[in-house]
Design an enzyme around this catalytic site. Structure first.
Site, PDB file in Angstrom:
ATOM      1  N   ARG A  47      -0.477  99.439   6.311  1.00 22.96           N
ATOM      2  CA  ARG A  47      -1.444 100.433   5.869  1.00 22.96           C
ATOM      3  C   ARG A  47      -0.853 101.418   4.872  1.00 22.96           C
ATOM      4  O   ARG A  47      -1.559 101.940   4.006  1.00 22.96           O
ATOM      5  CB  ARG A  47      -2.005 101.182   7.080  1.00 22.96           C
ATOM      6  N   ASP A  97     -14.495 114.245  11.296  1.00 23.27           N
ATOM      7  CA  ASP A  97     -13.419 113.280  11.465  1.00 23.27           C
ATOM      8  C   ASP A  97     -12.162 113.850  10.814  1.00 23.27           C
ATOM      9  O   ASP A  97     -12.248 114.717   9.946  1.00 23.27           O
ATOM     10  CB  ASP A  97     -13.789 111.932  10.830  1.00 23.27           C
TER      11      ASP A  97
END
Length: 291
Positions: A49, A160
């Site tokens: 990632r 978030d």
């Protein structure tokens, strides 16, 4: 064998892997700022990632990037991007559908009984909204209820830690395959099919429903949340499993402080025991009401 990120680990140069020390520093960083546990088994996932970010910044390798982060004071500008890259953002439309049945059949009727106003407004909060699928699922259900209660108004807040996911959520554009769990009648009312040839495989939430939602960045690890304290319903599902027990209880306690009396907290089914530890009344599986 490919790594969790889809890369072949045999083809990756050694200096483009995370050393044990660098992985430990990243794991500690994510634990401290996001509350998420990163055991050694997540090392290949984290490498995969981070590589996209590494290449985007022009660094030669993960080792070079880590020197920039930890020795070159890069964290000042990069912390948000590291969190974006490493955090898991798994969500679906109508995930754990019994919660939305409870919202329609139990929660909203109970709230309407308590609201004295002739034009009640219900405030709902998706506290780890990821790509917005949960927010728009909530909005669809509430829009259906509001169609039967002419004076009912509602708004849905999605928060978030990932800025990338919040941008995605605000766009409200999803692959057709992702909205398959949405009942056909709701798809017809609340989703627009892309018209351009390049958009045929996508849908977008209709403007009327998008206007009921707003999004903001919030880190659940913060000791205080800049959110109203008269929220009617809070969804926090399938996030607490990534936190240590003490963090779980602290986060839930903070969230409950933002519920109005009689408000509801909805956790993931696997997290229902966490809610049982607080002074809340369980009214349905993983659904708790504040007294």
């Amino acid at each position: 064998m490919p790594s969790p990120s889809g890369e072949n680990p045999w083809s990756i140069p050694e200096n483009d892997r995370l050393s044990e020390r660098d992985f430990g520093r990243i794991a500690e960083l994510i634990g401290e700022h996001a509350g998420i546990k990163l055991p050694p088994t997540k090392r290949l996932m984290v490498e995969g990632r981070l590589r996209k970010r590494v290449r985007g910044l022009g660094h030669q390798s993960l080792a070079d990037y880590c020197r920039f982060l930890f020795d070159g004071h890069g964290l000042t500008s990069e912390l948000v991007h590291v969190i974006d890259a490493v955090t898991t953002n798994k969500t679906d439309f109508f995930r754990e559908p019994t919660h939305f049945v409870a919202l329609e059949e139990k929660i909203v009727p109970a709230l309407l009984e308590r609201h004295a106003s002739p034009e009640p407004r219900i405030k709902l909060w998706s506290a780890a909204c990821s790509n917005g699928a949960e927010v728009y699922t909530i909005a669809m259900v509430m829009a259906e209820i509001a169609a039967r209660h002419r004076h009912l108004r509602f708004s849905v807040l999605g928060t978030d830690i990932s800025t990338e996911m919040l941008e995605y959520a605000a766009q409200a554009i999803y692959p057709v395959a992702m909205v398959e769990p949405v009942p056909t009648a709701l798809r017809n009312r609340y989703l627009m099919q892309g018209r351009a040839p390049s958009r045929r495989s996508e849908v977008r939430i209709v403007p009327e429903l998008r206007n009921t939602a707003c999004f903001a960045r919030l880190n659940l690890m913060d000791t205080r949340y800049t959110i109203d304290r008269d929220v009617d319903v809070i969804f926090l599902r399938n996030v607490l499993i990534y936190f240590e027990k003490a963090t779980q209880e602290a986060v839930v306690s903070r969230l409950v402080g933002h519920l109005r009396p009689g408000g509801f907290l909805i956790l993931g089914h696997s997290e229902s025991m966490i809610g049982s530890n607080l002074n809340l009344r369980q009214v349905a599986p993983a659904v708790f009401q504040k007294s």
